[in-house]
Design a protein around this motif. Structure first.
Motif, PDB file in Angstrom:
ATOM      1  N   ALA A  95       0.810  -1.217   0.000  1.00 14.96           N
ATOM      2  CA  ALA A  95       0.000   0.000   0.000  1.00 14.96           C
ATOM      3  C   ALA A  95       0.847   1.273   0.000  1.00 14.96           C
ATOM      4  N   ASP A  96       1.950   1.274   0.746  1.00 15.89           N
ATOM      5  CA  ASP A  96       2.790   2.473   0.807  1.00 15.89           C
ATOM      6  C   ASP A  96       3.375   2.799  -0.564  1.00 15.89           C
ATOM      7  N   ASP A  97       3.814   1.756  -1.287  1.00 13.58           N
ATOM      8  CA  ASP A  97       4.362   1.972  -2.630  1.00 13.58           C
ATOM      9  C   ASP A  97       3.275   2.471  -3.580  1.00 13.58           C
ATOM     10  N   ALA A  98       2.089   1.887  -3.481  1.00 12.98           N
ATOM     11  CA  ALA A  98       0.973   2.317  -4.327  1.00 12.98           C
ATOM     12  C   ALA A  98       0.626   3.774  -4.062  1.00 12.98           C
ATOM     13  N   GLU A  99       0.544   4.124  -2.785  1.00 11.17           N
ATOM     14  CA  GLU A  99       0.192   5.495  -2.406  1.00 11.17           C
ATOM     15  C   GLU A  99       1.230   6.487  -2.924  1.00 11.17           C
ATOM     16  N   GLU A 100       2.499   6.109  -2.870  1.00 13.98           N
ATOM     17  CA  GLU A 100       3.558   6.998  -3.354  1.00 13.98           C
ATOM     18  C   GLU A 100       3.427   7.232  -4.862  1.00 13.98           C
ATOM     19  N   VAL A 101       3.184   6.159  -5.615  1.00 12.19           N
ATOM     20  CA  VAL A 101       3.045   6.282  -7.069  1.00 12.19           C
ATOM     21  C   VAL A 101       1.816   7.113  -7.428  1.00 12.19           C
ATOM     22  N   PHE A 102       0.684   6.806  -6.788  1.00  8.75           N
ATOM     23  CA  PHE A 102      -0.546   7.555  -7.074  1.00  8.75           C
ATOM     24  C   PHE A 102      -0.379   9.044  -6.779  1.00  8.75           C
ATOM     25  N   SER A 103       0.183   9.342  -5.615  1.00 10.66           N
ATOM     26  CA  SER A 103       0.273  10.746  -5.193  1.00 10.66           C
ATOM     27  C   SER A 103       1.287  11.540  -6.019  1.00 10.66           C
ATOM     28  N   PHE A 109      -5.364  12.109  -7.159  1.00  5.79           N
ATOM     29  CA  PHE A 109      -5.324  10.943  -6.265  1.00  5.79           C
ATOM     30  C   PHE A 109      -6.624  10.969  -5.481  1.00  5.79           C
ATOM     31  N   ASP A 110      -7.671  10.352  -6.047  1.00  9.67           N
ATOM     32  CA  ASP A 110      -9.021  10.532  -5.502  1.00  9.67           C
ATOM     33  C   ASP A 110      -9.291   9.646  -4.287  1.00  9.67           C
ATOM     34  N   ASN A 111     -10.453   9.851  -3.683  1.00  8.89           N
ATOM     35  CA  ASN A 111     -10.809   9.148  -2.446  1.00  8.89           C
ATOM     36  C   ASN A 111     -10.930   7.644  -2.649  1.00  8.89           C
ATOM     37  N   ASN A 112     -11.385   7.222  -3.838  1.00  8.95           N
ATOM     38  CA  ASN A 112     -11.512   5.785  -4.096  1.00  8.95           C
ATOM     39  C   ASN A 112     -10.151   5.102  -4.034  1.00  8.95           C
ATOM     40  N   LEU A 113      -9.153   5.734  -4.639  1.00  9.21           N
ATOM     41  CA  LEU A 113      -7.807   5.159  -4.605  1.00  9.21           C
ATOM     42  C   LEU A 113      -7.245   5.192  -3.186  1.00  9.21           C
TER      43      LEU A 113
END
Length: 218
Positions: A95-103, A109-113
């Protein structure tokens, strides 16, 4: 340049027909030509195809992260790659890696993500706790030797994700409680195995004032 244009159209057709290996080969060959107007987007399309084909792992992840970081144009393709790479990380409970890429790389970087990242984080934490619980079954059944129990304590203290998992799940204190219980198990097991010196050593480690209490020798 005409050959590159033709190969680009072939690669696009391959990708549209889900022939990802052929598409990747064509995109990589185009990239190797190092033509400025094609190299960056060929790399991005190649990486997108790797994700579509389910072959994003190891060195390809580093390659994707480098492409997102270093390629300064083709924003739409970069967003496509970032979105797919983030979903790949979510599937892997990263999740941390995903959040970094999305942001970093998505325009929104919407609420669903964000919710998906939180769910993946909770799933990862739950899997860590489940694995620890499974490991502890041997202690409940008195099947673990004192030596193996000591190794478990070391793993929990220095190599375990349980501390992070309990913080995510809001169950702080679990790690220290588990270690305390296993420590008591080690003491008892040492006596069962007639390892009396080890037993006393563990008792003193857990309670340094133990020898000051003369009633224990009565």
């Amino acid at each position: 340049l005409q050959i590159v244009k033709l190969q680009w159209s072939f690669a696009n057709e391959n990708e549209a027909e889900n022939e990802f290996e052929k598409a990747i080969k064509n995109y990589d060959e185009i990239k190797s030509e190092n033509i400025a107007s094609y190299a960056g987007r060929a790399e991005l399309r190649s990486l997108i195809c790797l994700l579509k084909a389910g072959k994003m792992e190891g060195e390809y992840i580093s390659r994707a992260e480098k492409a997102l970081r270093d390629i300064k144009s083709h924003e739409q393709l970069k967003e496509d790659l970032a979105y797919r790479l983030g979903l790949y990380f979510l599937k892997a409970c990263r999740a941390d890696d995903a959040e970094e890429v999305f942001s970093k790389y998505l325009s929104e970087f919407d609420n669903n993500l964000k919710k998906m990242c939180q769910i993946a984080r909770l799933q990862w934490a739950k899997s860590v706790v489940d694995n620890v619980n499974k490991e502890l079954e041997g202690f409940i059944n008195n099947e673990v030797s004192a030596q193996d129990a000591e190794s478990t304590i070391d793993n929990l203290q220095y190599g375990s994700d349980l501390g992070d998992a309990e913080r995510i799940l809001g169950i702080e204190g679990t790690l220290s409680s588990v270690i305390e219980s296993i420590s008591k198990y080690v003491q008892r097991k040492c006596f069962e195995e007639e390892e009396y010196v080890s037993a006393i050593r563990h008792i003193i480690n857990d309670n340094p004032k133990y020898l000051n209490n003369t009633t224990v020798f009565h």
